[in-house]
Design a protein around this motif. Sequence first.
Motif, PDB file in Angstrom:
ATOM      1  N   GLY A 296       0.792  -1.224   0.000  1.00  0.00           N
ATOM      2  CA  GLY A 296       0.000   0.000   0.000  1.00  0.00           C
ATOM      3  C   GLY A 296       0.817   1.262   0.000  1.00  0.00           C
ATOM      4  O   GLY A 296       0.264   2.354   0.171  1.00  0.00           O
ATOM      5  N   SER A 297       2.130   1.158  -0.196  1.00  0.00           N
ATOM      6  CA  SER A 297       2.964   2.363  -0.212  1.00  0.00           C
ATOM      7  C   SER A 297       2.593   3.238  -1.405  1.00  0.00           C
ATOM      8  O   SER A 297       2.258   2.747  -2.482  1.00  0.00           O
ATOM      9  CB  SER A 297       4.444   1.988  -0.278  1.00  0.00           C
ATOM     10  N   VAL A 298       2.630   4.550  -1.203  1.00  0.00           N
ATOM     11  CA  VAL A 298       2.286   5.518  -2.242  1.00  0.00           C
ATOM     12  C   VAL A 298       3.460   6.480  -2.425  1.00  0.00           C
ATOM     13  O   VAL A 298       4.331   6.580  -1.551  1.00  0.00           O
ATOM     14  CB  VAL A 298       0.996   6.285  -1.895  1.00  0.00           C
ATOM     15  N   PRO A 299       3.523   7.180  -3.571  1.00  0.00           N
ATOM     16  CA  PRO A 299       4.689   8.022  -3.863  1.00  0.00           C
ATOM     17  C   PRO A 299       5.013   9.068  -2.809  1.00  0.00           C
ATOM     18  O   PRO A 299       6.173   9.469  -2.665  1.00  0.00           O
ATOM     19  CB  PRO A 299       4.305   8.681  -5.195  1.00  0.00           C
ATOM     20  N   SER A 300       4.012   9.529  -2.056  1.00  0.00           N
ATOM     21  CA  SER A 300       4.263  10.546  -1.031  1.00  0.00           C
ATOM     22  C   SER A 300       5.095  10.014   0.127  1.00  0.00           C
ATOM     23  O   SER A 300       5.571  10.782   0.968  1.00  0.00           O
ATOM     24  CB  SER A 300       2.928  11.047  -0.473  1.00  0.00           C
TER      25      SER A 300
ATOM     26  N   VAL B 162      -5.625   4.787   6.866  1.00  0.00           N
ATOM     27  CA  VAL B 162      -6.327   5.905   6.248  1.00  0.00           C
ATOM     28  C   VAL B 162      -5.685   6.146   4.879  1.00  0.00           C
ATOM     29  O   VAL B 162      -4.661   5.555   4.543  1.00  0.00           O
ATOM     30  CB  VAL B 162      -6.240   7.184   7.108  1.00  0.00           C
ATOM     31  N   VAL B 163      -6.274   7.017   4.091  1.00  0.00           N
ATOM     32  CA  VAL B 163      -5.686   7.390   2.810  1.00  0.00           C
ATOM     33  C   VAL B 163      -4.427   8.221   3.063  1.00  0.00           C
ATOM     34  O   VAL B 163      -4.458   9.204   3.812  1.00  0.00           O
ATOM     35  CB  VAL B 163      -6.692   8.183   1.954  1.00  0.00           C
ATOM     36  N   ASN B 164      -3.311   7.803   2.460  1.00  0.00           N
ATOM     37  CA  ASN B 164      -2.027   8.494   2.615  1.00  0.00           C
ATOM     38  C   ASN B 164      -1.653   8.660   4.083  1.00  0.00           C
ATOM     39  O   ASN B 164      -1.271   9.733   4.542  1.00  0.00           O
ATOM     40  CB  ASN B 164      -2.066   9.865   1.917  1.00  0.00           C
ATOM     41  N   GLY B 165      -1.778   7.551   4.813  1.00  0.00           N
ATOM     42  CA  GLY B 165      -1.449   7.577   6.230  1.00  0.00           C
ATOM     43  C   GLY B 165      -0.018   7.165   6.497  1.00  0.00           C
ATOM     44  O   GLY B 165       0.807   7.067   5.587  1.00  0.00           O
TER      45      GLY B 165
ATOM     46  N   ASN C 155      -0.702  10.445   8.698  1.00  0.00           N
ATOM     47  CA  ASN C 155       0.126  11.347   7.905  1.00  0.00           C
ATOM     48  C   ASN C 155       1.403  10.587   7.549  1.00  0.00           C
ATOM     49  O   ASN C 155       1.923   9.837   8.390  1.00  0.00           O
ATOM     50  CB  ASN C 155       0.447  12.585   8.770  1.00  0.00           C
ATOM     51  N   PRO C 156       1.936  10.748   6.325  1.00  0.00           N
ATOM     52  CA  PRO C 156       3.192  10.069   5.997  1.00  0.00           C
ATOM     53  C   PRO C 156       4.330  10.404   6.953  1.00  0.00           C
ATOM     54  O   PRO C 156       5.291   9.626   7.074  1.00  0.00           O
ATOM     55  CB  PRO C 156       3.500  10.571   4.578  1.00  0.00           C
ATOM     56  N   ALA C 157       4.242  11.548   7.641  1.00  0.00           N
ATOM     57  CA  ALA C 157       5.288  11.943   8.587  1.00  0.00           C
ATOM     58  C   ALA C 157       5.182  11.231   9.936  1.00  0.00           C
ATOM     59  O   ALA C 157       6.013  11.454  10.821  1.00  0.00           O
ATOM     60  CB  ALA C 157       5.249  13.462   8.805  1.00  0.00           C
ATOM     61  N   GLU C 158       4.177  10.389  10.092  1.00  0.00           N
ATOM     62  CA  GLU C 158       4.010   9.608  11.325  1.00  0.00           C
ATOM     63  C   GLU C 158       5.291   8.823  11.618  1.00  0.00           C
ATOM     64  O   GLU C 158       5.804   8.095  10.766  1.00  0.00           O
ATOM     65  CB  GLU C 158       2.839   8.653  11.108  1.00  0.00           C
ATOM     66  N   LYS C 159       5.822   8.969  12.841  1.00  0.00           N
ATOM     67  CA  LYS C 159       7.099   8.320  13.153  1.00  0.00           C
ATOM     68  C   LYS C 159       7.254   8.169  14.660  1.00  0.00           C
ATOM     69  O   LYS C 159       6.778   9.000  15.435  1.00  0.00           O
ATOM     70  CB  LYS C 159       8.260   9.140  12.579  1.00  0.00           C
TER      71      LYS C 159
END
Length: 411
Positions: free
Chosen positions: A20-24, A85-88, A383-387
């Motif tokens: 499910g990885s996306v370019p973002s 979520v979308v782009n999570g 959020n993609p920045a989730e870390k």
Amino acid sequence: MMENIIQDVESNVSWLSQFGSVPSGGITRLLYSKEWFDAQQALKQKFEDMGLETSFDEVGNLSGKLIGSQHKDQVIMSGSHIDSVVNGGNLDGHFGIIAAYLAVQYLKQQYGTPLRTIEVISLAEEEGSRFPYVFWGSKNLLGLAKKEEVLNIKDAAGTPFVDAMRGLGFDFKQDDSAARKDIKAFVELHIEQGSVLETEGNTIGVVTSIVGQRRYNITLKGEANHAGTTPMSYRKDAVYGFSRICTESIAKANAAGDPLVLTFGKVIPKPNTVNVVPGEVMFTMDCRHTDQAYLKSFTEEIEKDMQAIAHEMGMEIVIDRWMDEAPVPMDTDLVNTLKDICEKEQLNYRLMHSGAGHDSQIFAPRIPTAMLFIPSIKGISHNPAEKTKTEDLVEGVKALTQALYQLAYQN
């Protein structure tokens, strides 16, 4: 034991993130999508490679069991949801499954067969990101999902829920109300999705309760009119009315203080153009607190305030409270067990509540349930920045491993 834990954590997070990885840089893994199905199948193989007995239930919840030697019908369950979520981000839900899998792997290597069965669960869905329904996985597990609630719902592309489910070989349970009776405890590890642990310098949160929530759709109706020819004193400006409601409500929420939170998250003015006095505003309100009586009294006061403002300004207001979820306490004995483990292992922990919803709130009223939190950097999630720092992920796995040891290996 657990000598390679840092490498194991990092490699498994990276491995699961490919589905499910996306370019973002984010993850989009929605219920009954190809990405979701591929992730579940890959997890199934990973469970089997470790010697767990695997199975899917009717709706797609994936189980991996290490069968107990003495009480095989007493299940100690751990895991979380596989959907995103979308782009999570790549930790929300997903890390709870990885942590449970790694904990069972370490326990099996060190202690062999448990007394009670340990089950790693990859729940089909929690987020509601594809279809307008949440907790499909856990609700089905506990006999709470109703077929009629999803029969006619569709995703944004118009795909019916039923078609998406059956297209992957899954289907409704024959008996909606059939619930698992063998689960003796559920422990969920999750990133905090907030900034309390990081801010306070703690590495583990032992969750005592999940907040109650009241959510609203509210429509304030004034009068649209010409922006140039309508004097200020003649106007029924719905945006101005909303601004008063928002300002006064937030002021009361600030005065109330923690743990109450109040959010006006969506605002749609009409006609939403530069030269017309707005005649209508639709907005949402979300209020949360750990005490049901206080949540009820606070929101009822806000509702009266909104009605009074609308009346004073000659406007109509329609208040639709569409969610009213009570706070959910965690099991006291399990919370104490987690506290004792943290103290024995000298983990830097704190007791706290969860401000977000989780599968644990579905389990807790029916099965002894507890949650462990690990920090989220800057509180960022969905959020993609989730870390989360690797060392904090590791501490979470260690705490969960000890919890499962206490529950499954001890008399």
